[in-house]
Design an enzyme around this catalytic site. Sequence first.
Site, PDB file in Angstrom:
ATOM      1  N   GLU A  71       3.032  70.116  28.753  1.00 25.03           N
ATOM      2  CA  GLU A  71       3.343  69.196  27.645  1.00 25.03           C
ATOM      3  C   GLU A  71       2.733  69.635  26.307  1.00 25.03           C
ATOM      4  O   GLU A  71       1.610  70.122  26.255  1.00 25.03           O
ATOM      5  CB  GLU A  71       2.805  67.810  28.006  1.00 25.03           C
ATOM      6  CG  GLU A  71       3.176  66.729  27.002  1.00 25.03           C
ATOM      7  CD  GLU A  71       3.095  65.348  27.625  1.00 25.03           C
ATOM      8  OE1 GLU A  71       4.053  64.954  28.319  1.00 25.03           O
ATOM      9  OE2 GLU A  71       2.062  64.682  27.438  1.00 25.03           O
ATOM     10  N   LYS A 103       1.396  67.927  23.104  1.00 22.97           N
ATOM     11  CA  LYS A 103       0.893  66.587  22.777  1.00 22.97           C
ATOM     12  C   LYS A 103      -0.186  66.740  21.707  1.00 22.97           C
ATOM     13  O   LYS A 103      -1.280  67.216  21.995  1.00 22.97           O
ATOM     14  CB  LYS A 103       0.316  66.019  24.082  1.00 22.97           C
ATOM     15  CG  LYS A 103      -0.302  64.658  24.049  1.00 22.97           C
ATOM     16  CD  LYS A 103      -0.762  64.317  25.480  1.00 22.97           C
ATOM     17  CE  LYS A 103      -1.336  62.946  25.630  1.00 22.97           C
ATOM     18  NZ  LYS A 103      -1.761  62.644  27.005  1.00 22.97           N
ATOM     19  N   LYS A 114      10.106  63.682  25.770  1.00 25.61           N
ATOM     20  CA  LYS A 114       9.134  62.653  26.143  1.00 25.61           C
ATOM     21  C   LYS A 114       9.019  61.671  24.988  1.00 25.61           C
ATOM     22  O   LYS A 114       8.454  61.973  23.945  1.00 25.61           O
ATOM     23  CB  LYS A 114       7.805  63.339  26.427  1.00 25.61           C
ATOM     24  CG  LYS A 114       6.773  62.478  27.050  1.00 25.61           C
ATOM     25  CD  LYS A 114       6.833  62.570  28.571  1.00 25.61           C
ATOM     26  CE  LYS A 114       5.931  61.565  29.220  1.00 25.61           C
ATOM     27  NZ  LYS A 114       4.535  61.684  28.818  1.00 25.61           N
ATOM     28  N   GLU A 167       9.370  56.650  35.346  1.00 20.95           N
ATOM     29  CA  GLU A 167       7.903  56.579  35.455  1.00 20.95           C
ATOM     30  C   GLU A 167       7.461  55.222  35.987  1.00 20.95           C
ATOM     31  O   GLU A 167       7.862  54.182  35.471  1.00 20.95           O
ATOM     32  CB  GLU A 167       7.288  56.823  34.072  1.00 20.95           C
ATOM     33  CG  GLU A 167       5.783  56.712  34.077  1.00 20.95           C
ATOM     34  CD  GLU A 167       5.181  57.033  32.717  1.00 20.95           C
ATOM     35  OE1 GLU A 167       5.382  58.141  32.214  1.00 20.95           O
ATOM     36  OE2 GLU A 167       4.516  56.135  32.164  1.00 20.95           O
ATOM     37  N   ASN A 220       2.563  57.691  37.155  1.00 19.55           N
ATOM     38  CA  ASN A 220       1.618  57.914  36.055  1.00 19.55           C
ATOM     39  C   ASN A 220       0.216  57.487  36.486  1.00 19.55           C
ATOM     40  O   ASN A 220      -0.037  56.308  36.721  1.00 19.55           O
ATOM     41  CB  ASN A 220       2.055  57.166  34.793  1.00 19.55           C
ATOM     42  CG  ASN A 220       1.274  57.644  33.569  1.00 19.55           C
ATOM     43  OD1 ASN A 220       0.216  58.267  33.709  1.00 19.55           O
ATOM     44  ND2 ASN A 220       1.787  57.369  32.391  1.00 19.55           N
ATOM     45  N   GLU A 276       1.859  62.474  37.221  1.00 17.71           N
ATOM     46  CA  GLU A 276       1.684  62.578  35.768  1.00 17.71           C
ATOM     47  C   GLU A 276       0.289  62.125  35.335  1.00 17.71           C
ATOM     48  O   GLU A 276      -0.212  61.110  35.815  1.00 17.71           O
ATOM     49  CB  GLU A 276       2.661  61.641  35.039  1.00 17.71           C
ATOM     50  CG  GLU A 276       4.115  61.790  35.357  1.00 17.71           C
ATOM     51  CD  GLU A 276       4.942  60.701  34.664  1.00 17.71           C
ATOM     52  OE1 GLU A 276       6.129  60.587  34.997  1.00 17.71           O
ATOM     53  OE2 GLU A 276       4.413  59.972  33.807  1.00 17.71           O
ATOM     54  N   SER A 277      -0.291  62.839  34.425  1.00 14.96           N
ATOM     55  CA  SER A 277      -1.530  62.471  33.716  1.00 14.96           C
ATOM     56  C   SER A 277      -2.810  62.716  34.522  1.00 14.96           C
ATOM     57  O   SER A 277      -2.849  62.507  35.743  1.00 14.96           O
ATOM     58  CB  SER A 277      -1.543  60.992  33.304  1.00 14.96           C
ATOM     59  OG  SER A 277      -0.390  60.642  32.594  1.00 14.96           O
TER      60      SER A 277
END
Length: 271
Positions: free
Chosen positions: A55, A57, A117, A166, A187, A217-218
């Site tokens: 990603e 970001k 995103k 998500e 997430n 994710e994350s």
Amino acid sequence: MNILDEIIAHKYKEVAERKELYPVKLLEKSLYFETPCLSLERYLLRPDKSGIIAEIKRKSPSKGDINPYVSVERTSIGYMQAGASALSILTDSNYFGGKNEDLTIARKFNYCPILRKDFTVDEYQIVEAKSIGGDAILLIAAALESARLKELAAFARSLGLEVLLEVHNKEELDESLNEHVTIVGVNNRNLKTFKTDIGLSFELAQYIPQGITKVSESGLSQAQSLVDLQQAGYNGFLIGETFMTDSRPERAAAAFIKELRQLQELKQQVA
Ligand SMILES: O=C(O)c1ccccc1NCC(=O)[C@H](O)[C@H](O)COP(=O)(O)O
């Protein structure tokens, strides 16, 4: 109001303004895009790839500034050379410092699936995602009524875009999963506390139906976690901060993916 509610409320206003400034009329079957999308799902399932969706970001509500002056050209090319499966480009400006141009730059320099995103609440943003070169969009269960989410997912698929749904818990998964969704992302970030806990991905894996591509994710900062998540059935891993906090995110991604491959080889030797 939690941060997601705040972002979504802002997004409705932003989209209304953009619709007024740059109107697009949606007439049934009148939209046709000649460029086919690259399948995020297919790339995540490729055995020669890492499964990492790398990603871009610049900042976030939880961290503030991360890498505000990142070169999208250099980083996106570097991510793909490092062995990422796909790119995730945050285009939200207010909370994440992104812009649509970031995605068009990434598109220009890379042949790979690109996740647009953003916080999608309207068909307008889906047309936009396709127009700027996206291959997939994100739909967040916590932000949309399930019937509305289904409409948006169907519309995205009609334009050839894939949908990453998500979720944060089993209820969201059960309510929001529909026939237009082929990829589910868990997430790990709690949007009330901003804490990340990859235990959530392990917990929810069992509830995601067979045949759905699973993405964690994350909060993924250790290569070993990816090996363990793969064992639990995950095919994709969305990683932002771990790479973006390095002044050269592509270098951090290369080191991470190298370690991941070594761990995977070690695991195969032991098995
Ligand atoms: O990252 C945040 O602070 C955040 C806050 C509110 C809504 C969404 C947020 N993040 C978006 C993402 O989904 C992450 O950028 C993505 O999963 C990568 O996470 P990480 O590897 O922890 O940067």
